[in-house]
Motif scaffolding. Structure first.
Motif, PDB file in Angstrom:
ATOM      1  N   GLN A 140       0.805  -1.218   0.000  1.00  0.00           N
ATOM      2  CA  GLN A 140       0.000   0.000   0.000  1.00  0.00           C
ATOM      3  C   GLN A 140       0.839   1.270   0.000  1.00  0.00           C
ATOM      4  O   GLN A 140       0.477   2.241  -0.656  1.00  0.00           O
ATOM      5  CB  GLN A 140      -0.984  -0.012   1.166  1.00  0.00           C
ATOM      6  N   ARG A 144       0.646   4.175  -2.889  1.00  0.00           N
ATOM      7  CA  ARG A 144       0.383   5.573  -2.527  1.00  0.00           C
ATOM      8  C   ARG A 144       1.449   6.501  -3.096  1.00  0.00           C
ATOM      9  O   ARG A 144       1.145   7.502  -3.731  1.00  0.00           O
ATOM     10  CB  ARG A 144       0.345   5.688  -0.996  1.00  0.00           C
ATOM     11  N   HIS A 148       0.026   7.145  -6.853  1.00  0.00           N
ATOM     12  CA  HIS A 148      -0.963   8.120  -6.393  1.00  0.00           C
ATOM     13  C   HIS A 148      -2.286   7.474  -5.970  1.00  0.00           C
ATOM     14  O   HIS A 148      -3.343   8.081  -6.074  1.00  0.00           O
ATOM     15  CB  HIS A 148      -1.202   9.195  -7.452  1.00  0.00           C
ATOM     16  N   THR A 150      -4.724   6.316  -3.196  1.00  0.00           N
ATOM     17  CA  THR A 150      -4.978   6.556  -1.786  1.00  0.00           C
ATOM     18  C   THR A 150      -5.956   5.522  -1.236  1.00  0.00           C
ATOM     19  O   THR A 150      -5.649   4.823  -0.291  1.00  0.00           O
ATOM     20  CB  THR A 150      -5.524   7.973  -1.560  1.00  0.00           C
ATOM     21  N   SER A 151      -7.117   5.442  -1.832  1.00  0.00           N
ATOM     22  CA  SER A 151      -8.106   4.431  -1.427  1.00  0.00           C
ATOM     23  C   SER A 151      -9.148   4.324  -2.536  1.00  0.00           C
ATOM     24  O   SER A 151      -9.229   5.170  -3.422  1.00  0.00           O
ATOM     25  CB  SER A 151      -8.772   4.815  -0.103  1.00  0.00           C
TER      26      SER A 151
END
Length: 155
Positions: A140, A144, A148, A150-151
């Motif tokens: 993860q 990130r 780029h 994030t979720s």
């Protein structure tokens, strides 16, 4: 079913052939969560045909691969890349604007490797093609920092 929010739409340079809503040449897929499955409905248009009024097999593969990628993003909350894809074409798919349904889910996890199964159904619900995708998933923090990501949430 809950609509999945595309986490990339605000990023400069985002022009994915599979899911960017503003790519004029892309397929502009949208995704929904339905229990363990990720689902997409997509209208097969003539500009994506191979043989007369038949959806090109390469486009079918794009659709199947793309939904598998969204399984990784939503279910594992990270990004990944396809390392292997096996596709079976079972029945021709009309390119007449009818609504196709795609479904995919994780069937196995091995460390950073996700095995994902996906199916493409025609408007009558007949299974037309299926794929097994092997995805290498990123930690993860790498997703990130480098991608780029994030979720991947639902509305």
């Amino acid at each position: 079913m809950k609509k999945i929010i595309n986490p990339f739409v605000h990023l400069d340079g985002y022009c994915c052939f599979g899911c960017a809503p503003h790519n004029p040449f892309g397929v502009k897929m949208e995704f929904y969560e339905d229990g363990d499955d990720i689902v997409s409905q997509w209208a097969a248009r003539l500009e994506f045909q191979g043989w007369f009024n038949t959806l090109h097999g390469g486009i079918q593969s794009v659709l199947l691969d793309e939904i598998c990628g969204w399984v990784v993003m939503r279910k594992l909350q990270t990004a990944g890349v396809t390392s292997k894809m096996e596709t079976r074409f079972l029945k021709s798919v009309p390119a007449d604007g009818s609504l196709l349904t795609l479904r995919a889910r994780i069937v196995e996890m091995r460390r950073q490797i996700a095995i994902i199964s996906a199916e493409l159904y025609d408007a009558e619900g007949t299974l037309c093609s299926q794929a097994t995708c092997t995805y290498f998933t990123f930690p993860q923090d790498k997703a990130r920092e480098e991608m780029h990501f994030t979720s991947c949430d639902v509305e």
